[in-house]
Design a protein around this motif. Structure first.
Motif, PDB file in Angstrom:
ATOM      1  N   ARG A  43       0.841  -1.267   0.096  1.00 21.83           N
ATOM      2  CA  ARG A  43      -0.003   0.226  -0.109  1.00 21.83           C
ATOM      3  C   ARG A  43       1.054   1.239   0.003  1.00 21.83           C
ATOM      4  O   ARG A  43       1.790   1.453   1.013  1.00 21.83           O
ATOM      5  CB  ARG A  43      -0.918  -0.063   1.288  1.00 21.83           C
ATOM      6  CG  ARG A  43      -2.067   0.613   1.132  1.00 21.83           C
ATOM      7  CD  ARG A  43      -3.056   0.704   2.361  1.00 21.83           C
ATOM      8  NE  ARG A  43      -4.264   1.224   2.093  1.00 21.83           N
ATOM      9  CZ  ARG A  43      -5.321   0.864   1.450  1.00 21.83           C
ATOM     10  NH1 ARG A  43      -5.301  -0.383   1.000  1.00 21.83           N
ATOM     11  NH2 ARG A  43      -6.456   1.506   1.542  1.00 21.83           N
TER      12      ARG A  43
ATOM     13  N   LYS B 139       1.584   5.561  -0.642  1.00 23.36           N
ATOM     14  CA  LYS B 139       0.945   6.910  -0.906  1.00 23.36           C
ATOM     15  C   LYS B 139       2.237   7.682  -1.161  1.00 23.36           C
ATOM     16  O   LYS B 139       3.173   7.728  -0.005  1.00 23.36           O
ATOM     17  CB  LYS B 139       0.089   7.223   0.376  1.00 23.36           C
ATOM     18  CG  LYS B 139      -0.823   8.509   0.027  1.00 23.36           C
ATOM     19  CD  LYS B 139      -1.947   8.382  -0.481  1.00 23.36           C
ATOM     20  CE  LYS B 139      -2.911   9.311  -0.836  1.00 23.36           C
ATOM     21  NZ  LYS B 139      -3.598   9.789   0.410  1.00 23.36           N
TER      22      LYS B 139
ATOM     23  N   ASP C 258       3.504  11.754  -2.932  1.00 19.07           N
ATOM     24  CA  ASP C 258       2.941  13.215  -3.148  1.00 19.07           C
ATOM     25  C   ASP C 258       2.533  13.726  -4.184  1.00 19.07           C
ATOM     26  O   ASP C 258       1.700  14.177  -4.629  1.00 19.07           O
ATOM     27  CB  ASP C 258       4.132  14.117  -2.632  1.00 19.07           C
ATOM     28  CG  ASP C 258       5.409  14.181  -3.335  1.00 19.07           C
ATOM     29  OD1 ASP C 258       5.562  12.988  -3.927  1.00 19.07           O
ATOM     30  OD2 ASP C 258       5.937  15.142  -3.505  1.00 19.07           O
TER      31      ASP C 258
ATOM     32  N   THR D 252       0.729  11.088  -7.244  1.00 23.94           N
ATOM     33  CA  THR D 252       0.522   9.746  -7.750  1.00 23.94           C
ATOM     34  C   THR D 252       0.477   9.332  -9.184  1.00 23.94           C
ATOM     35  O   THR D 252       1.124   8.289  -9.239  1.00 23.94           O
ATOM     36  CB  THR D 252      -1.444   9.741  -7.272  1.00 23.94           C
ATOM     37  OG1 THR D 252      -1.314   9.883  -6.023  1.00 23.94           O
ATOM     38  CG2 THR D 252      -1.798   8.226  -7.650  1.00 23.94           C
TER      39      THR D 252
ATOM     40  N   VAL E 260      -4.880   2.077  -8.597  1.00 22.03           N
ATOM     41  CA  VAL E 260      -4.856   3.281  -7.766  1.00 22.03           C
ATOM     42  C   VAL E 260      -6.511   3.661  -7.467  1.00 22.03           C
ATOM     43  O   VAL E 260      -7.468   3.512  -8.128  1.00 22.03           O
ATOM     44  CB  VAL E 260      -4.578   4.523  -8.992  1.00 22.03           C
ATOM     45  CG1 VAL E 260      -4.583   5.788  -8.156  1.00 22.03           C
ATOM     46  CG2 VAL E 260      -3.190   4.253  -9.471  1.00 22.03           C
TER      47      VAL E 260
ATOM     48  N   ASP F 193      -8.623   7.729  -3.423  1.00 18.45           N
ATOM     49  CA  ASP F 193      -7.817   8.687  -2.400  1.00 18.45           C
ATOM     50  C   ASP F 193      -6.449   8.794  -2.944  1.00 18.45           C
ATOM     51  O   ASP F 193      -5.593   9.525  -2.304  1.00 18.45           O
ATOM     52  CB  ASP F 193      -7.956   8.432  -1.145  1.00 18.45           C
ATOM     53  CG  ASP F 193      -7.262   6.851  -0.958  1.00 18.45           C
ATOM     54  OD1 ASP F 193      -6.737   6.258  -1.885  1.00 18.45           O
ATOM     55  OD2 ASP F 193      -7.057   6.871   0.428  1.00 18.45           O
ATOM     56  N   GLY F 194      -5.985   8.250  -4.272  1.00 19.19           N
ATOM     57  CA  GLY F 194      -4.632   8.234  -4.655  1.00 19.19           C
ATOM     58  C   GLY F 194      -3.626   7.107  -4.077  1.00 19.19           C
ATOM     59  O   GLY F 194      -2.531   7.156  -4.479  1.00 19.19           O
ATOM     60  N   THR F 195      -4.210   6.422  -3.156  1.00 19.14           N
ATOM     61  CA  THR F 195      -3.463   5.025  -2.675  1.00 19.14           C
ATOM     62  C   THR F 195      -3.153   4.108  -3.996  1.00 19.14           C
ATOM     63  O   THR F 195      -3.880   3.961  -4.727  1.00 19.14           O
ATOM     64  CB  THR F 195      -3.942   4.587  -1.552  1.00 19.14           C
ATOM     65  OG1 THR F 195      -4.203   5.477  -0.493  1.00 19.14           O
ATOM     66  CG2 THR F 195      -3.389   3.334  -1.052  1.00 19.14           C
ATOM     67  N   ILE F 196      -1.740   3.828  -3.960  1.00 26.40           N
ATOM     68  CA  ILE F 196      -1.352   2.828  -4.968  1.00 26.40           C
ATOM     69  C   ILE F 196      -1.467   1.435  -4.350  1.00 26.40           C
ATOM     70  O   ILE F 196      -0.647   1.157  -3.394  1.00 26.40           O
ATOM     71  CB  ILE F 196      -0.062   3.234  -5.624  1.00 26.40           C
ATOM     72  CG1 ILE F 196      -0.351   4.521  -6.356  1.00 26.40           C
ATOM     73  CG2 ILE F 196       0.302   2.058  -6.705  1.00 26.40           C
ATOM     74  CD1 ILE F 196       1.098   5.014  -6.862  1.00 26.40           C
ATOM     75  N   LYS F 197      -1.977   0.573  -4.927  1.00 27.21           N
ATOM     76  CA  LYS F 197      -1.994  -1.102  -4.258  1.00 27.21           C
ATOM     77  C   LYS F 197      -1.190  -1.689  -5.525  1.00 27.21           C
ATOM     78  O   LYS F 197      -1.502  -2.142  -6.717  1.00 27.21           O
ATOM     79  CB  LYS F 197      -3.294  -1.696  -4.369  1.00 27.21           C
ATOM     80  CG  LYS F 197      -4.195  -0.937  -3.186  1.00 27.21           C
ATOM     81  CD  LYS F 197      -5.719  -1.490  -3.289  1.00 27.21           C
ATOM     82  CE  LYS F 197      -5.716  -2.937  -2.622  1.00 27.21           C
ATOM     83  NZ  LYS F 197      -7.055  -3.270  -2.469  1.00 27.21           N
TER      84      LYS F 197
ATOM     85  N   GLU G 214       4.519   9.126   1.607  1.00 21.87           N
ATOM     86  CA  GLU G 214       3.931   9.381   2.837  1.00 21.87           C
ATOM     87  C   GLU G 214       3.355   8.069   3.518  1.00 21.87           C
ATOM     88  O   GLU G 214       3.144   8.139   4.786  1.00 21.87           O
ATOM     89  CB  GLU G 214       2.553  10.335   2.318  1.00 21.87           C
ATOM     90  CG  GLU G 214       2.967  11.624   1.632  1.00 21.87           C
ATOM     91  CD  GLU G 214       1.612  12.135   0.973  1.00 21.87           C
ATOM     92  OE1 GLU G 214       0.733  11.716   1.031  1.00 21.87           O
ATOM     93  OE2 GLU G 214       2.060  13.302   0.416  1.00 21.87           O
ATOM     94  N   HIS G 215       3.213   7.161   2.746  1.00 16.48           N
ATOM     95  CA  HIS G 215       3.112   5.754   3.199  1.00 16.48           C
ATOM     96  C   HIS G 215       3.265   4.508   2.563  1.00 16.48           C
ATOM     97  O   HIS G 215       3.207   4.436   1.243  1.00 16.48           O
ATOM     98  CB  HIS G 215       1.527   5.554   3.567  1.00 16.48           C
ATOM     99  CG  HIS G 215       0.912   4.405   4.312  1.00 16.48           C
ATOM    100  ND1 HIS G 215       0.968   4.134   5.641  1.00 16.48           N
ATOM    101  CD2 HIS G 215       0.586   3.095   3.817  1.00 16.48           C
ATOM    102  CE1 HIS G 215       0.686   2.874   5.836  1.00 16.48           C
ATOM    103  NE2 HIS G 215       0.163   2.267   4.791  1.00 16.48           N
TER     104      HIS G 215
END
Length: 308
Positions: free
Chosen positions: A230, A232, A234, A236, A254, A257-261, A284-285
């Motif tokens: 997972r 995140k 700045d 995407t 994607v 919320d912009g999170t990439i799996k 960020e994560h």
């Protein structure tokens, strides 16, 4: 005809000071095998008893085959076969005699349905053997035969594999798949064992302490449990470009919320981190996510406190 076989609207049930069901909104589409998962005492049997007319809700309503009028609902329930808790068998009768009694009770014309149903569930060779001498697996199949006798369009099974040995579970599972595949039956099957339902269900409802926590398809459940990184960052869009050009993979998605799996490099998180950083991306994560089915279920119910 409605695409939904069953829908419930804000269905609630109270027993004196105990609320067994809290505003249940459940939907089952035609042709589905709907896995209803919850711990013992979660409210599964209470809901199934209301759907089949064996109990009545304190509030809310049931829509079956598009009917929610109480008078029409009774007719719709006749198009449903069910095993709620233990099958109601006559222990001193044979399989054939058991079905004959239920045929007469249900007012089904002609005896042809008896042999046809016994053959489907694999009980044609039991002869004069009485039900009390049947194995647990045979009793479950006889109970299933009773539920199928009126040729229903919707089948409800409450914890059908309880007490069965591994071979009995496999046989019943294959029979349920066959009913769905060959007869086109829509099936609602409850269990407290997610791994068991995972081999059958096309969609799920998860109930805990009388509350329906989630409804999702088998594909959605598998996706949630699938191991992935997972991520995140700045930027995407730039992040996905780096994954494709530097790590040579398109095996990611994607989220809104912009999170990439990312489904690759699970054993090489450092390489992913280094590549993103080398391309001037702020991380960020970054974590390994995904669970076993059992862990997903445990986490889902573990973080919820139901209130009366």
């Amino acid at each position: 005809m409605s695409e939904y076989i069953l829908r419930t609207y804000n269905l609630s049930k109270k027993f004196k000071n105990t609320t067994a069901l809290h505003d249940i909104n459940l939907s089952i589409k035609k042709g589905e095998i709907y896995g209803f998962i919850g711990q013992n005492g979660a409210g599964k049997s209470t809901l199934l008893r209301i759907i089949t007319g064996l109990s009545f809700p304190t509030a809310g309503s049931v829509e079956l085959f598009g009917e929610d009028n109480p008078r029409m609902l009774t007719d719709a329930q006749k198009r449903t076969g069910a095993i709620i808790e233990s099958p109601a068998l006559f222990p001193n009768m044979t399989a054939y005699e058991n079905l004959e009694v239920h045929r007469l009770q249900k007012g089904i014309p002609g005896k042809e349905c008896i042999n046809k149903t016994l053959e489907f569930v694999g009980l044609t060779n039991t002869g004069k053997k009485k039900a009390k001498n049947f194995s647990l697996g045979m009793k479950q199949r006889l109970g299933l035969a009773i539920a199928l006798l009126s040729d229903p369009e919707f089948l409800i099974l409450d914890e059908p594999t309880n007490g069965l040995d591994p071979m009995g579970i496999v046989e019943l599972r294959e029979l349920i798949k066959k009913l769905n595949r060959e007869k086109g039956l829509t099936i609602l099957i409850s269990s407290h064992i997610l791994s068991e339902l995972h081999q059958l269900a096309t969609s799920y409802g998860i109930i805990h302490e009388g509350k329906l926590l989630e409804e999702l398809s088998a594909k959605e459940l598998d996706e949630k449990c699938k191991q992935h990184l997972r991520i995140k960052v700045d930027q995407t869009t730039k992040g996905t470009t780096v994954l494709e050009s530097q790590l040579l993979t398109k095996d990611f998605e994607v989220l809104s919320d912009g999170t990439i799996k990312l489904y690759r490099y699970l054993d090489d998180v450092r390489k992913v981190s280094r590549t993103l950083t080398d391309n001037n991306l702020v991380i960020e994560h970054l974590s390994l996510s995904g669970d076993s089915l059992e862990n997903y279920f445990s986490k889902l119910i573990g973080g919820v406190q139901a209130h009366d």
